[in-house]
Design a protein around this motif. Structure first.
Motif, PDB file in Angstrom:
ATOM      1  N   GLY B  79       0.787  -1.226   0.000  1.00  0.00           N
ATOM      2  CA  GLY B  79       0.000   0.000   0.000  1.00  0.00           C
ATOM      3  C   GLY B  79       0.819   1.276   0.000  1.00  0.00           C
ATOM      4  N   LEU B  80       2.139   1.136  -0.056  1.00  0.00           N
ATOM      5  CA  LEU B  80       3.009   2.303  -0.138  1.00  0.00           C
ATOM      6  C   LEU B  80       2.888   2.884  -1.549  1.00  0.00           C
ATOM      7  CD1 LEU B  80       5.168   3.415   1.834  1.00  0.00           C
ATOM      8  CD2 LEU B  80       6.832   2.103   0.555  1.00  0.00           C
ATOM      9  N   LYS B  81       2.781   4.223  -1.640  1.00  0.00           N
ATOM     10  CA  LYS B  81       2.558   4.826  -2.953  1.00  0.00           C
ATOM     11  C   LYS B  81       3.670   5.792  -3.300  1.00  0.00           C
ATOM     12  CE  LYS B  81      -2.287   4.331  -2.124  1.00  0.00           C
ATOM     13  NZ  LYS B  81      -2.166   3.674  -0.811  1.00  0.00           N
ATOM     14  N   PHE B  82       4.260   5.605  -4.460  1.00  0.00           N
ATOM     15  CA  PHE B  82       5.299   6.492  -4.964  1.00  0.00           C
ATOM     16  C   PHE B  82       4.705   7.295  -6.110  1.00  0.00           C
ATOM     17  CE2 PHE B  82       7.550   3.117  -2.924  1.00  0.00           C
ATOM     18  CZ  PHE B  82       8.676   3.715  -2.382  1.00  0.00           C
ATOM     19  N   VAL B  83       4.822   8.611  -6.034  1.00  0.00           N
ATOM     20  CA  VAL B  83       4.266   9.474  -7.065  1.00  0.00           C
ATOM     21  C   VAL B  83       5.370  10.388  -7.568  1.00  0.00           C
ATOM     22  CG1 VAL B  83       2.517  11.206  -7.560  1.00  0.00           C
ATOM     23  CG2 VAL B  83       2.058   9.445  -5.876  1.00  0.00           C
ATOM     24  N   LEU B  84       5.693  10.286  -8.841  1.00  0.00           N
ATOM     25  CA  LEU B  84       6.784  11.082  -9.388  1.00  0.00           C
ATOM     26  C   LEU B  84       6.269  11.932 -10.539  1.00  0.00           C
ATOM     27  CD1 LEU B  84       9.900  11.474  -9.145  1.00  0.00           C
ATOM     28  CD2 LEU B  84      10.115   9.867 -11.007  1.00  0.00           C
ATOM     29  N   ASN B  85       6.493  13.222 -10.460  1.00  0.00           N
ATOM     30  CA  ASN B  85       6.142  14.109 -11.564  1.00  0.00           C
ATOM     31  C   ASN B  85       7.375  14.361 -12.418  1.00  0.00           C
ATOM     32  OD1 ASN B  85       3.490  14.440 -10.857  1.00  0.00           O
ATOM     33  ND2 ASN B  85       3.885  16.209  -9.571  1.00  0.00           N
ATOM     34  N   THR B  86       7.245  14.121 -13.711  1.00  0.00           N
ATOM     35  CA  THR B  86       8.354  14.371 -14.631  1.00  0.00           C
ATOM     36  C   THR B  86       7.811  15.174 -15.800  1.00  0.00           C
ATOM     37  OG1 THR B  86       7.889  12.472 -16.006  1.00  0.00           O
ATOM     38  CG2 THR B  86       9.301  12.087 -14.113  1.00  0.00           C
ATOM     39  N   ASP B  87       8.684  15.509 -16.751  1.00  0.00           N
ATOM     40  CA  ASP B  87       8.145  16.113 -17.968  1.00  0.00           C
ATOM     41  C   ASP B  87       7.537  15.003 -18.823  1.00  0.00           C
ATOM     42  OD1 ASP B  87      10.280  14.832 -19.016  1.00  0.00           O
ATOM     43  OD2 ASP B  87      11.074  16.511 -20.134  1.00  0.00           O
ATOM     44  N   THR B  88       6.885  15.376 -19.926  1.00  0.00           N
ATOM     45  CA  THR B  88       6.080  14.395 -20.656  1.00  0.00           C
ATOM     46  C   THR B  88       6.905  13.421 -21.495  1.00  0.00           C
ATOM     47  OG1 THR B  88       5.816  16.038 -22.369  1.00  0.00           O
ATOM     48  CG2 THR B  88       4.036  15.837 -20.796  1.00  0.00           C
ATOM     49  N   ASN B  89       8.206  13.683 -21.683  1.00  0.00           N
ATOM     50  CA  ASN B  89       8.996  12.787 -22.533  1.00  0.00           C
ATOM     51  C   ASN B  89       9.640  11.642 -21.776  1.00  0.00           C
ATOM     52  OD1 ASN B  89       8.570  14.556 -24.674  1.00  0.00           O
ATOM     53  ND2 ASN B  89      10.242  15.843 -23.949  1.00  0.00           N
ATOM     54  N   ALA B  90       9.600  11.687 -20.460  1.00  0.00           N
ATOM     55  CA  ALA B  90      10.313  10.683 -19.667  1.00  0.00           C
ATOM     56  C   ALA B  90       9.787   9.277 -19.950  1.00  0.00           C
ATOM     57  CB  ALA B  90      10.162  10.999 -18.189  1.00  0.00           C
ATOM     58  N   THR B  91      10.718   8.323 -20.088  1.00  0.00           N
ATOM     59  CA  THR B  91      10.313   6.936 -20.324  1.00  0.00           C
ATOM     60  C   THR B  91      10.871   6.042 -19.209  1.00  0.00           C
ATOM     61  OG1 THR B  91      12.232   6.743 -21.735  1.00  0.00           O
ATOM     62  CG2 THR B  91      10.121   7.049 -22.833  1.00  0.00           C
ATOM     63  N   ASN B  92      10.314   4.870 -19.088  1.00  0.00           N
ATOM     64  CA  ASN B  92      10.743   3.879 -18.096  1.00  0.00           C
ATOM     65  C   ASN B  92      10.715   4.411 -16.661  1.00  0.00           C
ATOM     66  OD1 ASN B  92      11.182   2.002 -20.062  1.00  0.00           O
ATOM     67  ND2 ASN B  92      13.333   2.576 -20.329  1.00  0.00           N
ATOM     68  N   VAL B  93       9.759   5.263 -16.365  1.00  0.00           N
ATOM     69  CA  VAL B  93       9.689   5.816 -15.023  1.00  0.00           C
ATOM     70  C   VAL B  93       9.205   4.766 -14.029  1.00  0.00           C
ATOM     71  CG1 VAL B  93       8.764   7.688 -13.629  1.00  0.00           C
ATOM     72  CG2 VAL B  93       9.240   8.054 -16.012  1.00  0.00           C
ATOM     73  N   LYS B  94       8.404   3.823 -14.524  1.00  0.00           N
ATOM     74  CA  LYS B  94       7.901   2.770 -13.644  1.00  0.00           C
ATOM     75  C   LYS B  94       9.072   1.961 -13.067  1.00  0.00           C
ATOM     76  CE  LYS B  94       4.900  -1.124 -13.561  1.00  0.00           C
ATOM     77  NZ  LYS B  94       4.516  -2.276 -14.382  1.00  0.00           N
TER      78      LYS B  94
END
Lengths: 219, 145
Positions: B79-94
């Motif tokens: 249930g731990l949640k990671f939320v990352l804001n990046t610009d729209t081109n970022a890939t493989n953020v998961k």
């Protein structure tokens, strides 16, 4: 290319049009022995799985048939009560058919008005200035594409993941909306769209896009 | 490519950690209010996605994009949640978020004897390691260091 549905939300957040295009029917049939190893929730409107899962039957799935007899609400077609049938050991083995619940019109209206604040909060929480609201939202089972016009009408397309060129499709739907809904003298703004011509043209557009992709659409 | 900010929430919605890198706009709220708004939006998105999904969802919501940024979401089985804001081109953020979980969070927070589960993380070691990890990741981009 699979497109699951199209929604149009008016500028005040109400659902004014929706079309289910290619919603897959998810049904699982299985023969059970006594005691039933699924926890069921007996609601007067529907009997659904509350706990446990088995062979594709998941929490939330609704019981649609018992031994091939349709279930209406909490009673069988022949008038027997589902709960009594399922709790009686003598009736087993029983063949039960479960399906993923379909969205009712009420739920669609509810979800459409739920998208409106999400769209607004996404733009408020932006780390960069002047951000728009949600344009695409991806999940593991579908992608939502949203296009907001200058007048605040939102066009939403639900499709399978990994498709490109959906912005062209959204603009094309906007074009159909302006041509066949807005120019219809019997259509009043903010009201649900009931225009046969719009329905036909939209269906034709979706069929074309599903077969040949968005490359053939003229901009 | 840019990384803007990161929120880590526990399963009850408490903000465990917040960090930002290239953020240019504040939301005009206090950090606490902003975290609550973000968490509220995410739980709404989660139930929205569950209802709308044509198939049975497994992981559910992955990310959304606006014209300026993308919000990536990773929820662990606990249930731990990671939320990352990046610009729209970022890939493989998961994958990056999964590494933040396994290489940074587990190593420097879960194994920290001074940390009580359910309380915000104040460990300096975690902060430094996280900062290093994000800054050397391919999506952070060289020109921003």
């Amino acid at each position: 290319m699979i497109i699951y549905g199209v929604y149009i939300v008016s500028k005040s957040g109400g659902l004014i049009f929706n079309l289910d295009n290619n919603v897959p029917r998810i049904e699982h049939e299985k023969t059970f022995t006594y005691p039933l190893d699924l926890m069921l929730d007996y609601n007067p409107k529907k009997v659904s799985v509350a706990f446990n899962r088995k062979d594709g039957i998941n929490v939330g799935h609704v019981l649609v048939a018992v031994n091939g007899t349709q279930v209406n609400g909490a009673t069988l077609e022949d008038g027997r009560d589902v709960k009594e049938v399922l709790e009686n050991a003598e009736n087993y083995p029983l063949n039960l058919k479960f399906s993923r619940p379909k969205m009712t019109t009420n739920e669609k209206i509810f979800l459409a008005s739920m998208f409106y604040p999400l769209f607004a909060i996404a733009s408020q929480l932006s780390p960069e200035p002047k951000s728009s609201g949600i344009e695409t939202l991806e999940t593991d089972s579908f992608t939502l594409h949203c296009f907001q016009t200058l007048t605040g009408v939102k066009f939403i397309v639900i499709s399978e993941t990994g498709l490109s060129g959906m912005d062209i499709l959204l603009r094309k739907i906007y074009e159909l909306y302006s041509d066949y809904a807005l120019k219809n003298p019997f259509y009043s703004l903010e009201m649900p769209i009931r225009c046969e011509l719009f329905d036909n043209k939209l269906q034709a557009l979706l069929d074309l896009v599903e077969k040949t992709g968005t490359l053939n659409l003229d901009k | 490519m840019k990384v803007f900010n990161l929120y880590i929430f526990d399963k009850y919605g408490t903000l465990m950690y917040y960090a930002e890198w290239n953020r240019t706009k504040k939301s005009g709220l206090t950090q606490e209010e902003e975290a609550k708004l973000t968490y509220g939006m995410l739980s709404s998105i989660k139930s929205f996605v569950n209802k709308l999904s044509p198939h049975d969802p497994r992981e559910g919501f992955l990310y959304y994009k606006t014209n300026k940024y993308a919000l990536h979401y990773l929820e662990t089985p606990s249930g731990l949640k990671f939320v990352l804001n990046t610009d729209t081109n970022a890939t493989n953020v998961k994958e990056l978020l999964q590494q933040v979980y396994s290489k940074i969070w587990v190593e420097y927070v879960v194994r920290d004897p001074l940390w009580t589960p359910g309380t915000p993380v104040t460990s300096e070691l975690f902060q430094t390691k996280l900062d290093e990890f994000i800054k050397q990741s391919p999506i952070f981009g060289l020109r921003n260091i």
